[in-house]
Structures are given as C-alpha cells and as structure tokens.
Design a protein around this motif. Sequence first.
Motif: not given
Length: 493
Positions: A421, A424-427, A429, A432, A436, A443, A466, A470, A473
Amino acid sequence: MTDVLVVGAGPTGLLAAGDLAAADVSCTVLERRKGESNLSRAAGVHARTLEELDARGLADELVESGLPVDKLVVFGRARLDLSGLPTRFPYMLAVPQYRTEALLESRARRLDAQIVPGAEVVGLRQDADGVDLDVRTREGEARTYRARYVVAADGVHSRVRQLLGLSFPGRSAVRSVMLCDVRLADPPPDLLMADAVEDGLAFVLPFGDGWYRVIVWDRRNPLPDTAPVELGEIRDVTRRVLGTDFGMHDPRWISRFSSDERQVPHYRAGRVFLAGDAAHVHSPAGGLGMNTGLQDAANLGWKLAAVIRNGAPASLLDTYDAERRPAGRKALRTSGMLLRAALARPRTPGAVRRAALRMAPRIPPLAGRMARSLSGIGLAYPAPRGSHPLTGRRAPDLPLAGPGRPTLYQALRTRRLVLVTPPDVWLPVSLIAAWRDRVDVAAAGGRTRRLVLVRPDGYVAWAADCADPGVPTDELRAALAAWCGPPLAAVPL
C-alpha cells in the motif's frame, strides 16, 4: 493418500514439493532414481530464477556456492553485459545443477515433503476427486498412491505424459552434442565464452571452483548418442572454434547427448499438471531449460496450495497453462533462434541472423532487450483486458516500510500474497481482517500512489492507482476473492 503427488525429484519437482509443504499441503515425491545423480547437467541459474529463490530465502546460499557471471561473450566478439539488469542479481550464476538440486531437496525435506526413491510410475487413473498412480518400488513391489492432484516433473521421457496419451510435438534441434566438466591449465577470464564456425560450435563456462563446463558440437562427425566420447575429440573442436583448448584435462564427467525442441499442447490434463522437461524441452542455447522448469514450479505450487488449503476458486488452476505455456513457447523460440544462428552455414538466413546477434549487444536498446529476455526479468503474463498496466508483470524487490527496511521478496518468504500500500493510505480494518490468514499487508518504503497485490511467485495479481479520497475497496475485495478464495466467515464485510 496425499494432497499432491509430485513425480520426479529434479529441481522442478523439488521446488514444487517445497512450496506445497511450506503451505501445509501434504506432498509425496516419487523419484525413479535410486540414488543421487552426480551428473552436472544444467550449469546456469538466471536472474529471475534467483529472485524466485530469494523469495524462499535460498538465493544467497546458492550464490555463495557458484560464480556470478555478468558478461557473456557470444559469437566471438559480441559481449552481452548483464550488470545493468534491474535486480539484486544482475548476472547469471554458474553453478552445477547438483548443487541447486541439493539445496531444493534439503528445503523440501525440512518442510516435511516425503521423498520416495526408486519409485517408478507404471499406471495412472483419474476421476472427479483425485488421481491414482500405480508404482513399482525398487524391491519390485506394486503400490498405488492416491492424491487430489499430480505434478508431473519427470523429465523429457515423462512416463506420466505417456500414460496420459499426450503428444509431444516438435523436432530434433541438434544431434551428438558433447559436454564435459574439466580442469583448465590456461583458463579464460571468468566469463562465459561461446562461438561457432561453419563446422562446429564451442561453449566454455567457469564454475568458480576450478572446474569448467565445456560443450561442443562437431558438424563433421555426428555420431550416435551411444558412441563413446574422448576428451581429445572435445579438445579438437574447441581449438577449431575458439582457437585454443585452454589446456583442458582431468574430466570428472563426459557425455554425448542430443537435444529436441518439443512442447505439449496443454500443461494440464484434468487433475494432472506437467512442468519442466515433461512439458517442454529445447537446446542448451541460452541456458533456459532448468530455469524455465523452476519458474513453472514457482507458478504452480502456490496456486495448488490456494485451492487445496484456502478454498480459492478451482479456475485459478487454469491460469497455470494460460501463463506458463506461452512462457515455455517463448523459451523454445529464443533457444532455437540462438542455436540456429550458431549452426548456420555461410550465406544462409541463419548466417544473417548470427551477424545481427553479433551486433545487437553493441546497441543499448537491443542489448537491454536481450539481457531481459535471457535472464527472465522481462517476462510478463497475460492480463485481462482493462487491467492496470502492472497486472501480470514481475514485481521488483521494492523496499518496504518497517524496522530493518525489509524488502518485498523478504516479505514473500511467508509464501502468502503481499498487498503493498502507499505509506499514507489506510485500508478498512474489516477488509484486511477478512483475508488475514492468506494476505500480508505492507506499506511501500517510498512515495507511491499505487496499491499492488503481489502473488507468492513475485508477479502482480492486481493493481490500482489510489485516487483521493480513498482506495477502490470493491475492486480490491473482488481481486482478493479471485486470487485467494472467500473471506473468513467470522469477519463481516
């Protein structure tokens, strides 16, 4: 009963067995040979294969036992420089095959793959649920093994391929090639040398330990493969082609063989998959044979594990033939082009091709293309229409964020997919967590706006740019399901 039966304990079969065992897939290897072979056979490991081994934590150990060769002298004066390849391994590693084989066997055994020597396959039946292999043991006993899938890596004379009734179309490439591993009293520099004249060719490669691989072909004296080989005959051809025999002496291995160019029409027959020389054979030109087989295994092993252990869609297994058969065809064409240029008589189209190949290393764009082709770095797999341009391409060993500055290929040593990723990008939770058990998230260690899902064999399964605010997804969720199987039931999406 086992999940997968691998037929053949050469490099291809051993890599596949190790990958399956690493994924907790039960695996048994059936090997017709009753003891270790001390024959050298393949002598070079190319950069892309070293990257695959690096993704398993094996490359550095193999490199220590061989000699990196970053310049190939071909067709007399043409020098192909590999040192500029975009990889941690910008060279061809000169190393006898038995060392590669020993490394892969040690890994497979360490991971609890079962290896059965002296087991000759004599019968095959398959149904909707699995495959039965009838085996004759070294003691002459008859046994039947059953598995969900079979990987046939049993070489050019594959018994499994014959039992399946598969054709192996092609043609003879070159007859009565002589080769030996020798000492040299007056060795050349540590680089690969190869050239051809009207009535022969010669190839010399150092192993870095005082031994050299010498391969020659004599148009004047094409004897049967069963004819004995004398070192004097190899000396004569080498002198004629390269101007010297380098004072070769004390051969530890000497042989004569013929080489064909053949490929099966399909790499899959029901629950049986063909890999390595069982699926494709070609001349030694370019040193592509073992490398292509190892990359077959790298492509197939994780897909079988994904279907067997993780519930990935069965259609994932169809991508093995779709990806590796064109790669095998390309290897045949590349090897054949080099061989026919080397063997061409004066004033023929082949001679013109040889002249062009002599010039190509002096032209930077062509030299780069040749280096990427031979090394395997340039190989890309077909991608669906409309895919991101990175899809199907080799993923470079990118630095990742985190303690110790890990790299992508170090992350791939878990044998799971890696989702890289932007830093600075958050998926979400939940997304993920849903995969898992099959996907690691890391990152990137530098600035990027790309989200990239990397397969265990180091190729890009899916990618997206991206855009603020965002990440896509829904597309990512679909890609994870297609490549990894359904999400964990306990995690709401």
